[in-house]
Design a protein around this motif. Structure first.
Motif, short mmCIF file in Angstrom:
data_model
loop_
_atom_site.label_atom_id
_atom_site.label_comp_id
_atom_site.label_asym_id
_atom_site.label_seq_id
_atom_site.Cartn_x
_atom_site.Cartn_y
_atom_site.Cartn_z
N HIS A 166 0.67 -1.49 0.02
CA HIS A 166 0.17 0.02 0.41
C HIS A 166 1.12 1.49 -0.08
O HIS A 166 0.00 2.05 -0.52
N TYR A 167 1.74 1.18 1.13
CA TYR A 167 2.95 2.39 1.06
C TYR A 167 3.11 2.79 -0.85
O TYR A 167 3.38 3.71 -1.58
N ILE A 168 4.29 1.53 -1.99
CA ILE A 168 4.48 1.73 -3.05
C ILE A 168 3.24 2.32 -3.22
O ILE A 168 3.67 3.38 -4.84
N ILE A 205 -2.63 -11.83 -2.65
CA ILE A 205 -2.44 -12.30 -4.08
C ILE A 205 -2.98 -10.71 -4.67
O ILE A 205 -1.68 -10.01 -5.34
N ILE A 206 -3.73 -10.33 -3.88
CA ILE A 206 -3.43 -8.65 -4.92
C ILE A 206 -1.98 -8.01 -4.39
O ILE A 206 -2.14 -6.94 -5.29
N ASN A 207 -2.76 -8.07 -2.95
CA ASN A 207 -1.13 -7.48 -3.04
C ASN A 207 -0.15 -7.17 -3.72
O ASN A 207 0.81 -6.49 -3.29
N VAL A 208 0.28 -8.80 -3.39
CA VAL A 208 1.50 -9.34 -4.52
C VAL A 208 1.61 -7.87 -5.91
O VAL A 208 2.00 -7.42 -6.14
N VAL A 209 0.10 -8.61 -6.37
CA VAL A 209 0.15 -7.39 -7.99
C VAL A 209 0.29 -5.69 -7.66
O VAL A 209 0.68 -5.75 -8.57
N GLN A 210 0.10 -5.74 -6.49
CA GLN A 210 -0.01 -3.70 -6.62
C GLN A 210 1.68 -3.96 -5.57
O GLN A 210 1.66 -2.44 -6.79
N LEU A 211 1.78 -4.36 -5.13
CA LEU A 211 3.26 -3.61 -4.91
C LEU A 211 4.28 -4.52 -6.07
O LEU A 211 5.18 -3.21 -6.60
N VAL A 212 4.37 -5.07 -6.88
CA VAL A 212 4.98 -5.16 -8.66
C VAL A 212 4.52 -4.63 -9.30
O VAL A 212 5.66 -3.49 -9.74
N LYS A 213 2.69 -3.99 -9.82
CA LYS A 213 2.86 -2.82 -10.76
C LYS A 213 3.64 -1.63 -10.16
O LYS A 213 3.48 -0.88 -11.00
#
Length: 311
Positions: free
Chosen positions: A148-150, A278-286
């Motif tokens: 969420h921070y990134i 999984i959404i958190n991982v996608v959000q971090l990568v994107k």
């Protein structure tokens, strides 16, 4: 002729000239928009953002979260009720922001920080309740905060200060677009994520399968737990001098909770909780890739990397 000229001069002197009206200047032509800004300020005085209804709801969430943390070690039913109300108010503040036209950047940040902190506190407790799984819970805390921070930082840097972190273009990520733009999807994922962790919290009091120390006997032969203080099944005599105190009785009652429904709730909410991670991982990568795109553009604009002449 001289008398006529004299009379005309006298009339001209006695009759005052009407001053021509000063040319109107629009607000943009005024230096600093002085009078225009003054009228605007008079018509619209500064609002107290901190007292907007959505932010007041946010403060209420914080108070309820602190209250739930106070009851967390010994009163699972009270803690679960207060924590659940705090989480449900998360949906109400968004409705209030739209209803009263009080959407603010401060409110968005307050809402996100409250969500991250309350979830982190609950996961910290679970890590202390089940030391074997502490690394997993610590990883979930780190993933949640970093993601969420990134994402928020990338939105402010790349999208501009006026763009909401919930406005994700479908071309960038269809799953994030669905997650943030569909209120039903957002509510279900956030709600079931918290429900799963609440179910684990209740199981730490009620399930000998997950907390075998609930049924252990210490070396002295007295029934009780051998866990350290601060965990759900710590011996009441170690914490309270009076074994018949209200807190000690509540602890004994908590350790006799039925674990059937917490197991059912955990089983139902687990797939959605896993999807949320999984959404958190996608959000971090994107978000990381978005920032990298901005870095590349900035480096190209600065003429980097500079070609060095080979000696």
């Amino acid at each position: 002729m001289s008398s006529v000229r004299t009379r005309r001069q006298a009339a001209a002197i006695s009759t005052p000239k009407t001053p021509s009206p000063a040319p109107r200047m629009n607000g943009a032509a005024m230096k600093g928009n002085g009078s225009a800004v003054g009228r605007a300020k008079a018509d619209h005085p500064p609002e107290n953002i901190f007292l907007f209804w959505p932010n007041i709801i946010g403060y209420t969430r914080i108070v309820l979260a602190f209250a739930s943390l106070y009851y967390m070690p010994l009163h699972p039913r009270t803690c679960s009720l207060l924590y659940s109300i705090s989480c449900l108010l998360d949906a109400l503040d968004g409705y209030a922001a739209r209803r009263f036209e009080q959407s603010t950047r401060f409110g968005a940040v307050l809402d996100m920080v409250t969500d991250r902190c309350t979830t982190a506190c609950l996961l910290v407790f679970l890590a202390s309740a089940w030391p074997r799984w502490a690394l997993l819970f610590q990883g979930l805390i780190s993933l949640d905060l970093a993601s969420h921070y990134i994402h928020m930082y990338a939105t402010l840097i790349m999208g501009g200060s006026d763009q909401s972190h919930k406005k994700v273009d479908k071309s960038r990520s269809w799953i994030l677009n669905l997650y943030y733009t569909n209120k039903t999807v957002l509510f279900i994922f956030c709600c079931m994520n918290e429900v799963f962790f609440i179910a684990l919290y209740l199981l730490s009091f009620s399930s000998p399968l997950l907390s075998p120390s609930l049924l252990e006997v210490n070396r002295a032969g007295d029934a009780g737990s051998t866990l350290q203080p601060g965990t759900p099944s710590a011996p009441s005599a170690f914490i309270f001098s009076n074994p018949h105190s209200a807190a000690a009785l509540e602890l004994a009652r908590a350790n006799k909770m039925d674990s059937f429904w917490p197991w059912v709730i955990a089983g139902i909410s687990f797939p959605i909780m896993a999807g949320k991670q999984i959404i958190n991982v996608v959000q971090l990568v994107k978000a990381s890739r978005w920032l990298a795109e901005g870095d590349n553009e900035m480096r190209r604009a600065a003429g980097l990397p500079r070609k060095r002449s080979m000696k």
